[in-house]
Every structure is written in structure tokens, then in C-alpha cells.
Design a protein around this motif. Sequence first.
Motif, short mmCIF file in Angstrom:
data_model
loop_
_atom_site.label_atom_id
_atom_site.label_comp_id
_atom_site.label_asym_id
_atom_site.label_seq_id
_atom_site.Cartn_x
_atom_site.Cartn_y
_atom_site.Cartn_z
N GLY A 149 0.77 -1.23 0.00
CA GLY A 149 0.00 0.00 0.00
C GLY A 149 0.81 1.28 0.00
N VAL A 150 2.14 1.19 -0.14
CA VAL A 150 2.98 2.39 -0.20
C VAL A 150 3.26 2.69 -1.67
N VAL A 151 2.70 3.77 -2.18
CA VAL A 151 2.82 4.12 -3.60
C VAL A 151 3.56 5.45 -3.72
N ALA A 152 4.55 5.49 -4.58
CA ALA A 152 5.33 6.71 -4.79
C ALA A 152 5.47 6.96 -6.29
N PRO A 153 5.48 8.23 -6.73
CA PRO A 153 5.69 8.52 -8.15
C PRO A 153 7.08 8.06 -8.62
N GLY A 155 10.87 8.23 -10.34
CA GLY A 155 11.99 9.16 -10.32
C GLY A 155 12.71 9.22 -8.99
N PRO A 156 14.02 9.53 -9.04
CA PRO A 156 14.81 9.64 -7.80
C PRO A 156 14.30 10.74 -6.87
N ALA A 157 13.67 11.78 -7.43
CA ALA A 157 13.21 12.90 -6.60
C ALA A 157 12.13 12.46 -5.62
N ASN A 158 11.42 11.36 -5.94
CA ASN A 158 10.33 10.90 -5.07
C ASN A 158 10.76 9.75 -4.16
N LEU A 159 12.07 9.51 -4.08
CA LEU A 159 12.56 8.43 -3.22
C LEU A 159 12.27 8.71 -1.74
N LYS A 160 12.13 9.99 -1.42
CA LYS A 160 11.89 10.37 -0.01
C LYS A 160 10.59 9.76 0.52
N VAL A 161 9.59 9.60 -0.36
CA VAL A 161 8.32 8.99 0.06
C VAL A 161 8.56 7.57 0.56
N GLU A 163 11.49 6.35 1.62
CA GLU A 163 12.33 6.40 2.81
C GLU A 163 11.49 6.66 4.06
N GLU A 164 10.53 7.59 3.96
CA GLU A 164 9.68 7.91 5.10
C GLU A 164 8.80 6.72 5.48
N ALA A 165 8.32 5.99 4.46
CA ALA A 165 7.47 4.83 4.75
C ALA A 165 8.26 3.74 5.46
N LEU A 166 9.52 3.53 5.06
CA LEU A 166 10.34 2.51 5.69
C LEU A 166 10.77 2.93 7.09
N ALA A 176 10.83 -7.73 7.99
CA ALA A 176 11.66 -8.24 6.89
C ALA A 176 11.65 -7.26 5.71
N VAL A 177 10.50 -6.64 5.45
CA VAL A 177 10.40 -5.68 4.34
C VAL A 177 11.25 -4.44 4.66
N ARG A 178 11.21 -4.00 5.93
CA ARG A 178 12.04 -2.84 6.32
C ARG A 178 13.53 -3.16 6.15
N ALA A 179 13.92 -4.39 6.52
CA ALA A 179 15.32 -4.77 6.39
C ALA A 179 15.75 -4.79 4.91
N MET A 180 14.91 -5.38 4.05
CA MET A 180 15.24 -5.40 2.62
C MET A 180 15.22 -3.99 2.03
N GLY A 181 14.29 -3.17 2.51
CA GLY A 181 14.22 -1.79 2.04
C GLY A 181 15.47 -1.01 2.40
#
Length: 338
Positions: A149-153, A155-161, A163-166, A176-181
Amino acid sequence: MTTNISMLAVDLSKGSFQVCAVGSDGTVLYNRALSRARFSALLADQPACIVAMEACATSHHWGRVAQKNGHEVRIVPAVYVKPFVKRQKNDRADAEAIAEAASRPAMRFVAVKSAETQGRAVAFRTHQCLVRQRTQLINALRGHLAEFGVVAPKGPANLKVLEEALADETGDLPAAVRAMGAIYLDQIARLTDVIERLGDELEAASRTDADLQRLCTIPGIGPVTAGAVAAFAPELDTFDSGRNFAAWLGLVPRQRSTGGKARLGSVSKMGQTDIRRLLIVGAMSVIRWVVRKGGSANRWLANLVARKPKMVAAVALANKMARTIWAVTTKQENYRMA
């Protein structure tokens, strides 16, 4: 070693080289396979002659080796060799076809690149390779997190979305998803550091090199595109006109004309891929700026954008940019809008 050899046509490979020796009257004196060491010794011992080879991954290296030993080098594009292959394709037939193609008086050859020029190409392609790897990692992370359920546009500019979700420990993401992230983010950060360093080096080179500075005066061309032109294009003086350079890049229409009727299709895409792609990207950025401003001081461009779809206008502008590159380089002048 044979003294009456006028041409050595070579079908290159990594360890085995098929060499077809041709006499002054066009007869085949021998056509045999040589090892890498024996081929190198042949170039050193053979009296000066023509060394013909097909354009491929190692052709410029062997072209430089042959030139050091006093030979005239003719590198033939692979597409021009293919029509001369007789029946079945094998190394012997390929070597004979290279000899036949290289002996044609109207044949076009590839200029041998210096080691410095190829070094520029390695730096440019390394930068592009790392950019693709970073994009692949970002898209993979976006796809994985979208399952939760975490959707981000894009491009590298939207990587922050992402990062905040993780980093949000109150969310529903499993450990496990946080570790892989975290692994993904670490790899992306490392690639970003290298990409920025290589980009800074390209920009620094464009500030100190007069030729690159001159190219950067053209709208839509930055340090990366200028570096690609310097790395992949031959000496622009070898082209008779800017249109020939644009045709070499594959930015002219494909023709299917006969009987006096001109039938033009889409761009041929038969030329240098890296420069063509960057020119179209740069042209699209110029067109976006024109659309945002609602017009341009360049009447030709303003009318083009008003009449044509954006991508069609971008290809037309890229063609004009290629002709402008040829003009400013051959005349040694900065760009001036007409």
C-alpha cells in the motif's frame, strides 16, 4: 610474411583471427585462422599494406596497433560488409567479404579512435550504466512497497516517500520488508554518490575544454551531451555538411523512394544511439520550456511547436541541434540564434 600482399582483411575475434590476404590484382593469396599472438606478429612483420576489418568491439584497438606498424587501416561498418558475404556465413566468408567491401572505391570507413577518445566513452557509458542500475533499484523498491500500500511517483526525486514509509515504525510494513528496504536504500545511496561524482567530472571537463564549452552554448545541450559528442562522434570535419552529421546520428527520415516519387518515413535510427537519444531528450526539455512560457524568440521553433506534436517537434529540433553542433564545431564559433 609475403611482400606482394596489398591488403589483409581480418575477421576479428577474442582469440582467433581469420586473415584473408589479397594481392595487388585482387586474388586471394591465403585465408587462414591465426591466434592472437601470431596475428600481432603478422602486423609487426608484414610490410606496409592495407589492413581492413569490420567495425566491432576491438576494431579500434587493432586499428591503432596496425597504424603503429605503418599500415593503412580501413574499418568497414558491419552493415556495409553483409551484402558481400557469399552464401553461407562463416569466418572465411566474412574475411573475404571484408576484403571485397574495403576495396570498393565509394566505400565509407570508420575513423580509428584514439585511446583517449575511447577513455571518454568508457567514462560516459559508466555514468549511464550506473544511472540505469539506480533506476532499476528504485523501481524494484517501488514495486515491492506497492504490495503493502505504499505508492510513490517515479523518479529519484520521489525516493523520499519510500524512505519515510520505511522509517515509520508505526506503519504496517513487516520487519523483513524494512530490512530489505534498508538494503535497497543503501545501494541507491552508493550509486547516487558515484553518479554525482562522475557528473561533476563531466561538468568540470566542460568548463575547461573549449570545444565542450562551445557545444554547451547551444540550447538543449549540457555537459553530458557535449561529453557524448566528444566521446562518440568522429572528427566533424570528416562530414561534408551538418545534414550528413544528422544522418550519421539517424535523425533523418528513412527513404523508400522510387520512380521519382519521394516516400519518407520515420527517423532511420541507423546511427549513433547515445548522442541521438541525448539530443532528443535535450530537445524535449527546450520544447517543454517553450510550452511553459507560451512562446519563444525563435520563430521557427515557436511555429513548429504550435503545428506539430511534441515528439515530432523534438525530433525535428534534435536534427537542427545536430546540424548546429557541426556548424559551431567546424567554424570554431559559439552558438548565435539567427
